[in-house]
Design a protein around this motif. Structure first.
Motif, PDB file in Angstrom:
ATOM      1  N   GLU A 174       0.606   4.443   0.574  1.00  0.00           N
ATOM      2  CA  GLU A 174       0.563   5.361   1.720  1.00  0.00           C
ATOM      3  C   GLU A 174       1.218   4.730   2.950  1.00  0.00           C
ATOM      4  O   GLU A 174       1.955   5.393   3.688  1.00  0.00           O
ATOM      5  CB  GLU A 174      -0.892   5.766   2.019  1.00  0.00           C
TER       6      GLU A 174
ATOM      7  N   LEU B 125       9.430   7.101   6.093  1.00  0.00           N
ATOM      8  CA  LEU B 125       9.758   8.305   6.853  1.00  0.00           C
ATOM      9  C   LEU B 125      10.213   7.943   8.268  1.00  0.00           C
ATOM     10  O   LEU B 125      11.148   8.526   8.800  1.00  0.00           O
ATOM     11  CB  LEU B 125       8.548   9.248   6.899  1.00  0.00           C
TER      12      LEU B 125
ATOM     13  N   ALA C 276      13.934  13.588  -0.627  1.00  0.00           N
ATOM     14  CA  ALA C 276      13.984  14.738   0.295  1.00  0.00           C
ATOM     15  C   ALA C 276      15.091  14.540   1.333  1.00  0.00           C
ATOM     16  O   ALA C 276      15.831  15.475   1.652  1.00  0.00           O
ATOM     17  CB  ALA C 276      12.630  14.931   0.977  1.00  0.00           C
ATOM     18  N   THR C 277      15.195  13.315   1.850  1.00  0.00           N
ATOM     19  CA  THR C 277      16.225  13.033   2.853  1.00  0.00           C
ATOM     20  C   THR C 277      17.624  13.184   2.257  1.00  0.00           C
ATOM     21  O   THR C 277      18.499  13.829   2.843  1.00  0.00           O
ATOM     22  CB  THR C 277      16.048  11.605   3.407  1.00  0.00           C
TER      23      THR C 277
ATOM     24  N   GLY D 292       5.303   8.664  -3.746  1.00  0.00           N
ATOM     25  CA  GLY D 292       5.320   9.128  -2.354  1.00  0.00           C
ATOM     26  C   GLY D 292       6.461   8.508  -1.570  1.00  0.00           C
ATOM     27  O   GLY D 292       7.075   9.157  -0.713  1.00  0.00           O
TER      28      GLY D 292
ATOM     29  N   VAL E  73       0.865  -1.191   0.000  1.00  0.00           N
ATOM     30  CA  VAL E  73       0.000   0.000   0.000  1.00  0.00           C
ATOM     31  C   VAL E  73       0.899   1.238   0.000  1.00  0.00           C
ATOM     32  O   VAL E  73       1.654   1.452   0.952  1.00  0.00           O
ATOM     33  CB  VAL E  73      -0.907   0.015   1.249  1.00  0.00           C
TER      34      VAL E  73
ATOM     35  N   LEU F 123       9.802  10.051  -2.775  1.00  0.00           N
ATOM     36  CA  LEU F 123      10.001  11.421  -2.297  1.00  0.00           C
ATOM     37  C   LEU F 123      10.608  11.480  -0.900  1.00  0.00           C
ATOM     38  O   LEU F 123      11.343  12.413  -0.580  1.00  0.00           O
ATOM     39  CB  LEU F 123       8.673  12.188  -2.337  1.00  0.00           C
ATOM     40  N   VAL F 124      10.328  10.476  -0.074  1.00  0.00           N
ATOM     41  CA  VAL F 124      10.935  10.444   1.260  1.00  0.00           C
ATOM     42  C   VAL F 124      12.449  10.293   1.125  1.00  0.00           C
ATOM     43  O   VAL F 124      13.224  11.001   1.770  1.00  0.00           O
ATOM     44  CB  VAL F 124      10.352   9.292   2.112  1.00  0.00           C
TER      45      VAL F 124
ATOM     46  N   ASP G 252      13.138  16.468  -8.219  1.00  0.00           N
ATOM     47  CA  ASP G 252      11.874  15.803  -7.902  1.00  0.00           C
ATOM     48  C   ASP G 252      12.019  14.312  -8.213  1.00  0.00           C
ATOM     49  O   ASP G 252      12.950  13.911  -8.899  1.00  0.00           O
ATOM     50  CB  ASP G 252      10.760  16.402  -8.776  1.00  0.00           C
TER      51      ASP G 252
ATOM     52  N   SER H 133       5.006   4.687   2.406  1.00  0.00           N
ATOM     53  CA  SER H 133       5.590   6.020   2.554  1.00  0.00           C
ATOM     54  C   SER H 133       5.732   6.404   4.032  1.00  0.00           C
ATOM     55  O   SER H 133       6.739   6.972   4.444  1.00  0.00           O
ATOM     56  CB  SER H 133       4.727   7.066   1.845  1.00  0.00           C
ATOM     57  N   ARG H 134       4.702   6.086   4.823  1.00  0.00           N
ATOM     58  CA  ARG H 134       4.761   6.407   6.256  1.00  0.00           C
ATOM     59  C   ARG H 134       5.919   5.670   6.923  1.00  0.00           C
ATOM     60  O   ARG H 134       6.657   6.242   7.735  1.00  0.00           O
ATOM     61  CB  ARG H 134       3.440   6.035   6.944  1.00  0.00           C
TER      62      ARG H 134
END
Ligand SMILES: [Zn+2]
Lengths: 248, 338
Positions: free
Chosen positions: B43, B50, B91-92, B84, B41, B87-88, B329, B46-47
């Motif tokens: 989402e 992070l 960004a990190t 998603g 999944v 992107l973690v 990106d 992604s959680r």
């Protein structure tokens, strides 16, 4: 204290740098209406730009503050991942800031917040559009958002329009409602007596300068414990729980 | 020394690799939280990324006995994958690099799978053929050099629908093996007859492409035809025959590619490398080893998603100097020709 703060909970990318001498520089990116948020492409360029203008580097910072929402999940993760990365690299204390509290603080401190300066609003309600027809909302007594020791009148929550109306009606006074959610749910909020600044009021926008002020009085948190305030489970988890509940 | 991050799917990975391709550390945190949903999944993945990234990076640096201040560049998977989740990592990586004004190297995930073969102590030098098969991708390509520019890697064939690992998982689900079921299906197949049932192995698919959707449908119908009781009794045979069809589908394409590539000098035809989670499948390895005596098989933890392969690929990509990468990106789908 030199504090770098940013917030990516809404479509905007808001950055601020407090230099410890009372000056706060800000920079922001707001996407065109309907356009994708620019969090991934805008956040670090804005941050490095502000530091460059101030003539300092990451090593000269005392703290990093990050808006942890609630708000858009992907946006929040970009902001929190960036903050955690910078904090990890430079061993900088990290302070999570509620985006709703920062919104309320901005309104509290704005001289034009109240329509009637003789009789300022007693309650500030911060509302963000949570999509799916819901709102993220929280409320503080006027002036209380600045003080971490004071509890909100309405704890941050994801609310249906009906629940939002009921929560507002239960507040001790009619609030000043601000944030993109205040515009999205204007009709419902006005129906229960909330006052809402004009659409183009800056009070509806997240301003990271408020994060700097809050981060100066809040305690830093262990880096790995700084996570978005999602306030909502992933859809797949909700679906699973619904299915389990329907099972005899 | 390169520090790399990989968060394209459900494994949170960080690794430190030297310029010579020596792995100093390779940390993989498999989330293992998706089983209850019957699939990854985005989402949820992604959680978890992070939550885990900071600790995984710290662990990778500590195991390598180094610090951020000592690495020369930071590499990160830019895509393709779950945006998603990517992107973690992006960004990190950007934040870590920006903090020290280090160069950043964006890496394509598939280049990473190829570059797993370039790692010490047993690097394979191009040119060679590679079969990458996992839950997310299935492709056959000729590797001409180490890079990822035009002409470095030539795509020979790819799946037209499901990835090979996806086919394994769907087959496993039809046989009641849960998710992820690839390994369970392989285990069950050990007690079965791979020739008990004839499942399609994509002979009609044009060129060197493959297709697995018909195979999944064939298994579904076979289970129905047999009826619940008989299908249950012959689960091992069904699993073995199903697995055999996947292995044959892939092996035939490899065989055809070898014949085609070997038509000329013959020198490049002899070497084949494999990557991706399906490369861990025993019968597939055996079958391919019959075709190519000199089959190159990276270690299992280098076949499945990992960051050492991303660092390895980064050695052959021009790094982006600070601050040119700050606006970088992620991308969800393949943006280059491959
Ligand atoms: Zn992969």
């Amino acid at each position: 204290m030199r504090i770098l703060a940013f917030d990516t909970a809404t479509a905007a990318t808001a950055v601020a740098l407090a230099l410890g001498d009372g000056t706060v520089a800000t920079a922001r990116h707001d996407p065109e209406p309907g356009a994708r948020p620019g969090h991934a492409s805008q956040l670090l360029p804005l941050v490095v730009g502000l530091l460059g203008e101030a003539g300092i580097g990451f090593a000269q910072l005392d703290r990093i503050a990050v808006g942890v929402g609630p708000g858009t999940f992907t946006g929040l993760r970009i902001g929190v991942a960036t903050a955690r990365g910078l904090s990890q690299a430079q061993d900088l204390p990290l302070v999570p800031v509620s985006t709703l509290r920062a919104l309320a603080l901005t309104a509290d401190e704005a001289p034009a917040a109240a329509t009637d300066p003789e009789e300022p609003d007693a309650v500030t309600l911060a509302v963000l559009d949570a999509r799916r027809g819901e709102a993220f909302a929280a409320a503080w007594a006027r002036g209380a958002a600045a003080d971490p020791a004071l509890a909100p009148l309405l704890e941050p929550a994801a609310l249906t329009p009906e629940a939002l109306e009921a929560a507002v009606a239960a507040l001790p006074a009619s609030p000043l409602a601000i944030g993109d959610g205040a515009l999205r749910f204007e009709q419902q909020l006005r129906a229960v007596g909330a006052r809402i600044p004009a659409d183009d009021s800056p009070l509806h926008r997240v301003d990271a300068a408020a994060h700097c002020r809050l981060a100066a009085v809040l305690e830093p948190v262990a880096r790995d414990a700084v996570l978005p305030a999602y306030l909502r489970l992933p859809d797949a988890e909700l679906a699973l729980r619904r299915r389990d509940a329907e099972r005899p | 020394m390169i520090l790399a991050l990989e968060t394209s799917c459900d494994d949170t990975c960080a690794a430190v690799v030297t310029a010579d391709g020596v792995i100093r550390s390779n940390v993989i945190s498999s989330q293992g939280v998706h089983d209850r949903y019957g699939g990854v999944v985005p989402e949820v993945a992604s959680r978890h990324h992070l939550e885990l990234t900071g600790a995984v990076v710290e662990d990778a640096l500590a195991r390598a006995g180094t610090t951020l201040g000592e690495v020369d560049a930071i590499a990160v998977t830019q895509g393709p994958g779950l945006v998603g989740a990517l992107l973690v990592g992006v960004a990190t990586a950007k934040a870590l690099a920006a903090a020290y004004a280090l160069p950043l190297v964006p890496v394509d995930h598939l280049h990473g799978h190829v570059a797993a073969s370039f790692l010490a102590p047993d690097p394979l030098e191009p040119p060679f053929l590679i079969l990458i098969a996992s839950g997310g991708h299935t492709l056959l390509a000729r590797v001409n050099d180490h890079g990822w520019s035009e002409g470095s890697i030539e795509l020979l064939g790819r799946t037209l629908d499901d990835a090979a690992g996806e086919a394994f998982d769907k087959g496993a689900r039809l046989l009641g093996l849960g998710y992820p079921g690839g390994a369970a299906l392989e285990r069950l197949a050990r007690d079965g007859d791979p020739h008990a049932f004839a499942f399609p192995s994509g002979a009609k698919v044009p060129r060197l492409d493959v297709s697995f959707s018909g195979l999944k449908t064939a298994l579904l119908y076979k289970v129905r035809d047999l009826g619940e009781e008989e299908a249950d009794r012959r689960r091992a045979d069904l699993a073995a025959s199903f697995q055999h069809a996947i292995v044959e589908t892939l092996a035939r394409r490899v065989e055809q590619a070898l014949a085609r590539e070997g038509g000329g000098s013959g020198s490049r035809s002899e070497r084949l490398s494999i990557g991706g989670g399906v490369a861990a499948n025993g019968p597939l390895r055996e079958r391919l080893a019959q075709l190519v005596p000199d089959l190159h098989v990276p270690a299992r933890e280098l076949c499945t998603d990992n960051a050492a392969m991303i660092a390895s690929a980064a050695r052959y990509v021009a790094p982006l100097p600070f601050p040119s990468y700050l606006g970088l990106d992620a991308y969800a789908t393949g943006e280059r020709a491959l």
